[in-house]
Motif scaffolding. Structure first.
Motif, short mmCIF file in Angstrom:
data_model
loop_
_atom_site.label_atom_id
_atom_site.label_comp_id
_atom_site.label_asym_id
_atom_site.label_seq_id
_atom_site.Cartn_x
_atom_site.Cartn_y
_atom_site.Cartn_z
N GLY A 26 -9.24 -17.52 -7.18
CA GLY A 26 -8.85 -16.84 -5.94
C GLY A 26 -7.36 -16.52 -5.87
O GLY A 26 -6.97 -15.34 -5.76
N PRO A 27 -6.48 -17.53 -5.93
CA PRO A 27 -5.04 -17.24 -5.88
C PRO A 27 -4.56 -16.38 -7.04
O PRO A 27 -3.65 -15.56 -6.86
N SER A 28 -5.15 -16.54 -8.22
CA SER A 28 -4.72 -15.73 -9.37
C SER A 28 -5.05 -14.26 -9.16
O SER A 28 -4.24 -13.38 -9.47
N LEU A 29 -6.25 -13.97 -8.62
CA LEU A 29 -6.59 -12.59 -8.32
C LEU A 29 -5.66 -12.03 -7.24
O LEU A 29 -5.24 -10.86 -7.32
N ALA A 30 -5.35 -12.85 -6.24
CA ALA A 30 -4.42 -12.41 -5.19
C ALA A 30 -3.04 -12.09 -5.78
O ALA A 30 -2.38 -11.12 -5.39
N TYR A 31 -2.63 -12.90 -6.76
CA TYR A 31 -1.34 -12.66 -7.42
C TYR A 31 -1.36 -11.33 -8.16
O TYR A 31 -0.42 -10.54 -8.08
N LEU A 32 -2.45 -11.06 -8.90
CA LEU A 32 -2.54 -9.82 -9.65
C LEU A 32 -2.51 -8.60 -8.73
O LEU A 32 -1.83 -7.60 -9.01
#
Length: 424
Positions: A26-32
């Motif tokens: 979740g947070p990694s996708l938000a970062y991308l």
């Protein structure tokens, strides 16, 4: 999105008991998205992380452990060990370590070992007068041998990430795993030497012969698997496939495994494999965010600026691995840290095989440490115990494991002797 916000989001999700993979995704996708990257990039990163030939061995070794569990191999090992050591004071403590050592050649997972053997050994210890803390501690700590002794799933993951020989890493792990067993037996000796309330069983040669005959074939599994790898007959993936076939034949021959039970065994293996691969994929996605924010370079500059001594570097790796192991699954820790620590270790002249063994052993200690020690939760469910009982019961058994880690730190070349002798 800054790196700090990314880390805070992941921490918050882990505190809320969100599964590790989803806490990373979740947070990694938000970062991308926040940095203008495409979702297609995320899909490619996830796919590339699992498209690795060495990782093909993971589902096969998991299936091997599931078959061994359903084939009743643990029960046979337990009966044989008890027949030999039954009259010794504290026999069930030694039996627990010995059975975990024998079963580790087939399981490769601490959680699988604790679940399979805990149901058998903990009730037997409680009936024989052992304290609950002792039973939980010895079973939990003995289960940590499995991820160190080949076929070790964390070792396969590390070998794939570090591009090193899986066979060499397996060979280097054998002696540390045996030393773990010796150290745990010494702790058992110290804890039970004056306890007269523990029940014992009489030694009888007919019983030894009968139970020994039943374990001859199962003990052939490590000979086939590790002997084939170290002898150059199989690759680790091929050895895993041969081991699966060998264990399936044993299960059907013993009539403890049936065609009707195969769907359950396969489902268990698929679910476990899926969980591990999802963690690998999500950690690789997070690793991309770290790489984009230059985390590996920052960590490298910090460590090389802090010390030029490889021993101090290994000490820092031990502390980092142990701390991360208390909160994250070993697969997630390896996937996140190996790409960062491996290049740094090469600048210090540390062999990648020694680094891998140290990281795996130190992370195993975290499996018995709150807040997210996976083995703790398994033993809690089996014995209906509190987390504090499992942890405090395990503390004495952690001493030899920590001593072993210090041995690897100060004499890393010692564990390279066996792979070098075998030409791996």
């Amino acid at each position: 999105m800054s790196l700090l916000v990314l880390c805070l989001l992941i921490t918050a999700l882990l505190v809320l008991r969100v599964p590790i993979a989803f806490a990373f995704i979740g947070p990694s996708l938000a970062y991308l998205v926040s940095t203008g990257q495409s979702v297609g990039l995320a899909l490619r990163l996830v796919a590339d992380s699992t498209a690795s030939f060495p990782l093909l061995a993971v589902p096969l070794f998991i299936l091997l452990g599931c078959l061994a569990n359903h084939a009743g191999i643990a029960d046979r090992l337990f009966d044989f060990a008890l027949a030999i050591l039954g009259r010794v004071r504290g026999s069930l403590g030694y039996v627990s370590v010995g059975v975990s050592l024998g079963f580790s050649w087939m399981s490769g997972s601490a959680v699988a070992d604790a679940a399979a053997l805990g149901k058998l050994q903990i009730p037997a210890m409680l009936r024989s007068g052992y304290s609950k803390n002792f039973a939980l501690g010895v079973v939990g700590s003995a289960s940590l041998i499995a991820p160190v002794m080949p076929p070790s799933i964390p070792a396969v993951i590390f070998a794939g990430l570090a591009a090193v020989s899986t066979g060499a890493l397996f060979a280097a792990s054998v002696v540390p795993a045996l030393l773990m067993a010796v150290g745990l037996c010494l702790v058992v000796f110290v804890l039970v030497r004056r306890d007269d309330n523990i029940q014992r069983t009489e030694f009888a040669w007919p019983r030894v012969w009968e139970t020994g005959r039943r374990v001859i074939a199962p003990l052939g599994a490590p000979v086939v698997i590790l002997g084939g790898i170290l002898g150059g007959l199989f690759t680790p993936t091929e050895a895993a496939a041969v081991g699966v076939a060998y264990m399936a034949v044993l299960g059907f021959a013993y009539r403890t495994l049936t065609v009707r039970a195969l769907p359950k065994v396969l489902t268990e293996a698929v679910v476990t494999t899926g969980a591990i691969m999802l963690i690998v994929a999500s950690a690789n996605l997070l690793g991309y965010a770290f790489a984009r924010e230059r985390v590996p370079q920052v960590v490298s500059e910090f460590m090389t600026g802090l010390t030029t001594d490889p021993t101090v570097f290994l000490l820092l790796v031990f502390l980092l691995s142990m701390v991360l192991g208390t909160a994250l699954d070993a697969v997630a820790v390896l996937t996140l840290t190996v790409p960062i620590l491996l290049p740094i270790s090469l600048t210090y002249g540390v062999d990648p095989i020694a680094l891998g063994v140290l990281m795996i052993v130190s992370q195993m200690i975290g499996l018995l440490t709150p807040p997210v020690g996976t083995v703790i939760f398994v033993l809690q469910a089996i014995a209906k115990a509190r987390m504090s009982e499992v942890f405090w019961g395990s503390v004495p058994f952690m001493v030899p494991l920590v001593i072993l880690c210090f041995g690897i730190i100060f004499w890393p070349d010692a564990i390279l002797y066996l792979p070098q002798r075998l030409g791996l």
